[in-house]
Enzyme design. Structure first.
Site, PDB file in Angstrom:
ATOM      1  N   HIS A   1      -3.917  -6.236   5.924  1.00  0.00           N
ATOM      2  CA  HIS A   1      -3.490  -6.526   4.586  1.00  0.00           C
ATOM      3  C   HIS A   1      -4.243  -6.111   3.442  1.00  0.00           C
ATOM      4  O   HIS A   1      -5.463  -6.251   3.488  1.00  0.00           O
ATOM      5  CB  HIS A   1      -2.866  -7.871   4.191  1.00  0.00           C
ATOM      6  CG  HIS A   1      -2.203  -8.140   3.083  1.00  0.00           C
ATOM      7  ND1 HIS A   1      -2.542  -8.218   2.087  1.00  0.00           N
ATOM      8  CD2 HIS A   1      -0.756  -8.478   2.997  1.00  0.00           C
ATOM      9  CE1 HIS A   1      -1.620  -8.551   0.891  1.00  0.00           C
ATOM     10  NE2 HIS A   1      -0.277  -8.442   1.624  1.00  0.00           N
TER      11      HIS A   1
ATOM     12  N   GLU B   1       2.515  -0.512   3.221  1.00  0.00           N
ATOM     13  CA  GLU B   1       2.378  -1.303   1.723  1.00  0.00           C
ATOM     14  C   GLU B   1       1.448  -0.622   0.839  1.00  0.00           C
ATOM     15  O   GLU B   1       0.291  -0.499   1.110  1.00  0.00           O
ATOM     16  CB  GLU B   1       1.608  -2.754   2.345  1.00  0.00           C
ATOM     17  CG  GLU B   1       2.465  -3.541   3.075  1.00  0.00           C
ATOM     18  CD  GLU B   1       2.409  -4.900   2.729  1.00  0.00           C
ATOM     19  OE1 GLU B   1       3.254  -5.594   2.300  1.00  0.00           O
ATOM     20  OE2 GLU B   1       1.183  -5.535   2.848  1.00  0.00           O
TER      21      GLU B   1
HETATM   22  P1  PGA Z   1       4.056  -9.032  -2.942  1.00  0.00           P
HETATM   23  O1  PGA Z   1       3.031  -9.131  -1.640  1.00  0.00           O
HETATM   24  O2  PGA Z   1       5.579  -9.081  -2.079  1.00  0.00           O
HETATM   25  O3  PGA Z   1       3.779 -10.206  -3.545  1.00  0.00           O
HETATM   26  O4  PGA Z   1       3.754  -7.948  -3.639  1.00  0.00           O
HETATM   27  C1  PGA Z   1       3.487  -8.223  -0.432  1.00  0.00           C
HETATM   28  C2  PGA Z   1       2.498  -8.399   0.562  1.00  0.00           C
HETATM   29  O5  PGA Z   1       1.907  -9.694   0.877  1.00  0.00           O
HETATM   30  O6  PGA Z   1       2.202  -7.615   1.351  1.00  0.00           O
END
Ligand code: PGA
Length: 261
Positions: free
Chosen positions: A94, A163
């Site tokens: 992450h 992401e």
């Molecule tokens: P968010 O986080 O939706 O708050 O931008 C996404 C994540 O935890 O990867």
């Protein structure tokens, strides 16, 4: 199968609130064969919350684990410990953790999760998009290092979350567009196909989108071409979770009612 991964990050403050949010999310999920919901609470709540888990479609995941050999162990949790608790998934790589982890450490975590029988939800993304498309090479490099030594029978079980770092968390300006996600998902899929040489194995790997999902942009991602979402802040809002669950189930032909209108 669609996936919804709810990353609660460092929330909520109490076990009671955590249990309430879990039960509300479980109610919103209901009986489903087309959606898998994985709640990732702070690790301190995992053991208690595991008692509420009784369906394959509604599971818990951890937000991190340690590989347990070299390195500092104080304050860490191993993949074996997660497995012992019955936790089946763990988010690794992450971006908020990758700020303090090396790519090699992420790789050790991925390996240790697989050997303990815990499935990694591997996040990958770029800091920014540049005109020369260097971001694409960066994603491939990150995949190569993070997945070094991971065999075909293991890779077939992994979940990947694309992401884009610029779209994740409170500092993000906005979510990526569906087009930007699909472009990245294709790069990831093509690269894994090159690496593992098995189209049928790679095709099975869910590639999710994560970063600033909210009620305004949920609809554009509830699409056939999106395998699911990794949701951070919005996963603490039960109405938003209900909407996401409802949209994905509908997409898969399950027409339930909204629980939290
Ligand atoms: P968010 O986080 O939706 O708050 O931008 C996404 C994540 O935890 O990867």
């Amino acid at each position: 199968m669609k996936y919804l991964i709810n990353n609660w990050k460092m929330n909520p403050d109490s076990l009671e609130e955590a249990r309430n949010l879990l039960l509300a999310t479980k109610k919103a999920t209901g009986e489903t064969e087309t959606l898998k919901v994985i709640i990732c609470p702070p690790s301190i709540f995992l053991e208690e919350l595991q008692e509420e888990i009784d369906s394959d479609n509604f599971q818990l995941g951890a937000q991190n684990c340690h590989w347990g050999q070299d390195g500092a162990h104080t304050g860490e949790i191993s993949a074996e410990m997660l497995h012992e608790l019955g936790v089946k998934y763990v988010i690794l790589g992450h971006s908020e953790r990758a700020e303090i982890e090396t790519e090699e450490e992420i790789n050790k975590k991925v390996k240790s999760a697989f050997s303990a029988g815990v499935i990694p939800i591997l996040a990958v993304g770029e800091e920014m998009r540049d005109k020369n498309n260097k971001w694409q090479d960066l994603i491939k490099e990150r995949l190569d290092t993070r997945l070094k030594g991971i065999k075909e029978d293991e890779i077939s079980k992994i979940i990947i979350a694309y992401e884009p770092i610029w779209a994740v968390g409170e500092k993000a300006k906005s979510a990526a567009s569906l087009k930007e996600f699909l472009e990245a998902a294709e790069i990831i899929e093509d690269h894994l196909t090159d690496k593992y040489k098995k189209v049928e194995v790679v095709e099975q790997i869910p590639i999710l989108y994560g970063g600033s999902i909210d009620e305004d942009n949920i609809s554009q991602f509830a699409e056939e071409t999106v395998d699911g979402l990794l949701v951070g802040r919005a996963s603490l809002d039960i109405k938003m979770v209900d909407t996401i669950v409802h949209k994905f189930k509908k997409l898969c032909g399950e027409h339930g009612e909204l629980e939290y209108e």
